[in-house]
Write an enzyme that holds these catalytic residues in place. Structure first.
Site, PDB file in Angstrom:
ATOM      1  NE  ARG A 154      24.415  49.294  36.253  1.00 43.97           N
ATOM      2  CZ  ARG A 154      23.505  49.844  37.035  1.00 43.97           C
ATOM      3  NH1 ARG A 154      22.283  50.034  36.583  1.00 43.97           N
ATOM      4  NH2 ARG A 154      23.792  50.199  38.263  1.00 43.97           N
ATOM      5  CG  ASP A 178      20.259  49.605  32.190  1.00 43.71           C
ATOM      6  OD1 ASP A 178      20.522  48.448  32.599  1.00 43.71           O
ATOM      7  OD2 ASP A 178      19.372  50.319  32.687  1.00 43.71           O
ATOM      8  CG  PHE A 179      24.838  45.066  31.560  1.00 42.82           C
ATOM      9  CD1 PHE A 179      25.387  45.685  30.456  1.00 42.82           C
ATOM     10  CD2 PHE A 179      25.648  44.833  32.663  1.00 42.82           C
ATOM     11  CE1 PHE A 179      26.728  46.084  30.442  1.00 42.82           C
ATOM     12  CE2 PHE A 179      26.985  45.222  32.666  1.00 42.82           C
ATOM     13  CZ  PHE A 179      27.523  45.863  31.553  1.00 42.82           C
ATOM     14  CE  LYS A 229      33.357  31.716  43.826  1.00 41.69           C
ATOM     15  NZ  LYS A 229      34.257  32.781  44.315  1.00 41.69           N
ATOM     16  CD  GLU A 283      41.774  33.681  49.802  1.00 39.75           C
ATOM     17  OE1 GLU A 283      41.996  34.640  49.059  1.00 39.75           O
ATOM     18  OE2 GLU A 283      40.647  33.272  50.065  1.00 39.75           O
ATOM     19  CG  ASP A 339      34.281  33.592  48.485  1.00 39.84           C
ATOM     20  OD1 ASP A 339      33.875  34.060  47.410  1.00 39.84           O
ATOM     21  OD2 ASP A 339      35.403  33.861  48.954  1.00 39.84           O
ATOM     22  CG  HIS A 392      37.855  28.189  44.282  1.00 38.14           C
ATOM     23  ND1 HIS A 392      37.452  28.344  42.980  1.00 38.14           N
ATOM     24  CD2 HIS A 392      37.855  29.432  44.817  1.00 38.14           C
ATOM     25  CE1 HIS A 392      37.213  29.639  42.749  1.00 38.14           C
ATOM     26  NE2 HIS A 392      37.445  30.307  43.852  1.00 38.14           N
ATOM     27  CE  LYS A 420      37.896  35.152  51.570  1.00 37.37           C
ATOM     28  NZ  LYS A 420      38.121  34.169  50.530  1.00 37.37           N
ATOM     29  CE  LYS A 466      47.448  33.850  47.184  1.00 32.68           C
ATOM     30  NZ  LYS A 466      46.015  33.624  47.240  1.00 32.68           N
TER      31      LYS A 466
HETATM   32  C1  BG6 Z   1      37.718  33.826  44.674  1.00 38.29           C
HETATM   33  C2  BG6 Z   1      37.028  34.168  45.957  1.00 38.29           C
HETATM   34  O1  BG6 Z   1      36.929  32.955  43.922  1.00 38.29           O
HETATM   35  O2  BG6 Z   1      38.976  33.209  44.942  1.00 38.29           O
HETATM   36  C3  BG6 Z   1      37.910  35.062  46.789  1.00 38.29           C
HETATM   37  O3  BG6 Z   1      35.780  34.808  45.701  1.00 38.29           O
HETATM   38  C4  BG6 Z   1      39.281  34.460  46.972  1.00 38.29           C
HETATM   39  O4  BG6 Z   1      37.311  35.310  48.057  1.00 38.29           O
HETATM   40  C5  BG6 Z   1      39.875  34.030  45.643  1.00 38.29           C
HETATM   41  O5  BG6 Z   1      40.105  35.421  47.591  1.00 38.29           O
HETATM   42  C6  BG6 Z   1      41.155  33.246  45.840  1.00 38.29           C
HETATM   43  O6  BG6 Z   1      41.780  33.039  44.612  1.00 38.29           O
HETATM   44  P1  BG6 Z   1      43.358  32.820  44.498  1.00 38.29           P
HETATM   45  O7  BG6 Z   1      43.579  32.532  43.056  1.00 38.29           O
HETATM   46  O8  BG6 Z   1      44.002  34.068  44.967  1.00 38.29           O
HETATM   47  O9  BG6 Z   1      43.671  31.649  45.382  1.00 38.29           O
END
Ligand code: BG6
Length: 488
Positions: free
Chosen positions: A48, A91-92, A144, A212, A231, A236, A336, A341
């Protein structure tokens, strides 16, 4: 076998957004580098804003140079890749803007329309793709989050379904594209060793951790509306749970796999308000030390609202009501700004039925299968052996039978999840994408948690940035006489 690639038109809506620049363009470049894009494949970058097409092109090139590791950046491939690219500003939501798009789509070839935009625009894009006569040749890829609860996800899915059949719709959960996640299918169904043990007779409990270290820098506006449950858990972690818990599918077709995953989601026990605070912990990070540096708390991040009660951490115990899993808790944990990680699944096997070793060693005994998704992808099986040496009696110790993917298969580069997923869409395979009913059952289960929190007024538990989460998340598992597995 060599992969047969056909020419396609790839239209990326939201081409200058963070996801596109950071993940999607680099993934497409890697496919080009691996000779997995046909010579006639064209890429349309739709945005856009972002100024004139040459400015947009410059931003994309800059992102490629930034996000592709230098040793994988090949100038000849980069030039070939950029030559496929055409940037269009549109513009979508405006139907008229799709005429220019249609002129750039090769007739008769598959069109992949990737929506890296807020889901609120998906309906309008679908309507106008259809209006421009592009629906029949299109596969649509939806990022998502699809909504923020069951009701809103239905509205979005209905809007898309007005113009596209389910067989044309690819809902992304990028965890399904991770190499180690796909390996769960191979591990479980190509090794009779595991599958015969994969039930409540032999497994005591399962842990799934997705920790994370990043905070919510720069994404506060989006994240504060969502929170960690929506999220990460809704998609996931529940997908990982499904892959661990599902029954063997009768073949590898998309629907066989998805049918089995849906059965797991339907069998998840509700967590009613009376047990909610025992079973689910919501946390939010406060200021702390991460990566050796002081970092702000969630409420002190840029553009934050200092009164937000959105969670950045969730730990919960899920139970699956069926013959295979009755009495086997699944402990899920994600947050988070955690200490490390780390994404891993730990399957804890039951103790042997009869015990013949020294009593003080009893607590040592436990077989565990650890499936490490990131970092250092690999699988390790903790087995009990005897300590070596003449001076040692029948002293036990636990050691790993280890498979580290990058060490064992030295030549193979581990592709990013998006490379795999984009290739699958190009080949028309839906295995690694989420069907509508999966999304809906997952929302339904998460909605009851959100409703429960509203009802009981569950308070947030703070945890310092750089830690493993609130103390209450440790209590959640120790209450059952167990602890989170790991070296922390
Ligand atoms: C996303 C989330 O789907 O996955 C993020 O919206 C998150 O908040 C991310 O940080 C994590 O993905 P990965 O592949 O780094 O584990």
């Amino acid at each position: 076998p060599a992969i047969n690639v056909e020419p396609i038109t790839f239209a990326l809506f939201g081409a200058l957004g963070d996801l596109a620049l950071r993940k999607l363009f680099p993934a497409l470049y890697q496919l080009d580098r691996a000779a997995l894009l046909h010579a006639d494949t064209r890429l349309l970058a739709l945005s856009r804003e972002g100024g004139e097409p040459d400015e947009q092109m410059a931003r994309i090139e800059q992102a490629l140079r930034r996000y592709i590791p230098p040793h994988e950046l090949d100038d000849a491939v980069l030039q070939r890749f950029l030559a496929r690219l055409c940037c269009l500003r549109m513009d979508f939501r405006r139907g008229e803007d799709y005429a220019v798009l249609a002129q750039n789509v090769s007739a008769g070839l598959p069109l992949i329309a990737y929506f890296a935009t807020p889901a609120a625009v998906y309906g309008a894009i679908c309507e106008h793709l259809a209006g421009a006569g592009l629906a029949a040749q299109a596969r649509v890829v939806l990022e998502k989050p699809i909504g923020h609860d069951l009701a809103s996800s239905r509205v979005i899915n209905d809007a898309v379904a007005q113009y596209f059949a389910e067989s044309q719709i690819y809902r992304i959960d990028h965890y399904l594209g991770k190499e180690t996640v796909q390996n769960l299918i191979a591990l479980r169904f190509a090794n009779s060793l595991f599958e015969t043990q994969w039930n409540q007779h032999h497994i005591s409990h399962v842990e799934i951790t997705v920790a994370e270290t990043v905070g919510i820098e720069g994404r506060w506006g989006y994240f504060d509306q969502a929170g960690q449950l929506r999220d990460m858990i809704q998609n996931h972690l529940l997908q990982l749970l499904c892959l661990i818990a599902m029954d063997p599918p009768s073949n590898l077709t998309a629907d066989s796999i998805r049918d089995e995953k849906v059965k797991v989601l339907k069998a998840l026990a509700p967590i009613t308000p009376d047990i909610l605070s025992q079973r689910v912990v919501r946390g939010q990070y406060s200021a702390g030390i991460a990566g050796g540096k002081p970092v702000p708390g969630y409420l002190e991040e840029e553009n934050s609202n200092a009164t937000s009660s959105t969670e950045t951490f969730v730990a919960l115990r899920a139970d699956i009501c069926n013959w295979r899993w009755s009495g086997v808790p699944f402990y899920l944990r994600t947050g988070k700004r955690m200490a490390q990680k780390l994404s891993q699944i730990v399957i804890h096997f039951k103790e042997p039925p009869f015990y013949i070793f020294a009593p003080e060693q009893r607590s040592l005994i436990s077989n565990r299968l650890i499936i490490r998704l990131q970092p250092d992808e690999g699988i390790s099986l903790q087995v009990m052996t005897k300590e070596q040496g003449l001076d040692k009696g029948m002293h036990l110790r636990s050691g790993p039978l280890q498979l580290n993917f990058s060490e064992t298969y030295k030549s193979a580069r581990i592709p990013d999840a998006y490379e795999r997923l984009l290739l699958e869409v190009m080949q028309g395979n839906q295995n690694l994408f989420v069907r509508r009913d999966e999304v809906e059952y997952a929302w339904q289960w998460c909605d009851q948690l959100v409703d429960g929190w509203t009802r009981i007024g569950d308070s947030l538990k703070l945890y310092p940035a750089g830690s493993w989460g609130p103390v209450a998340s440790i209590a959640l598992i120790t209450r059952d006489g167990r602890s989170w597995y790991g070296d922390f």
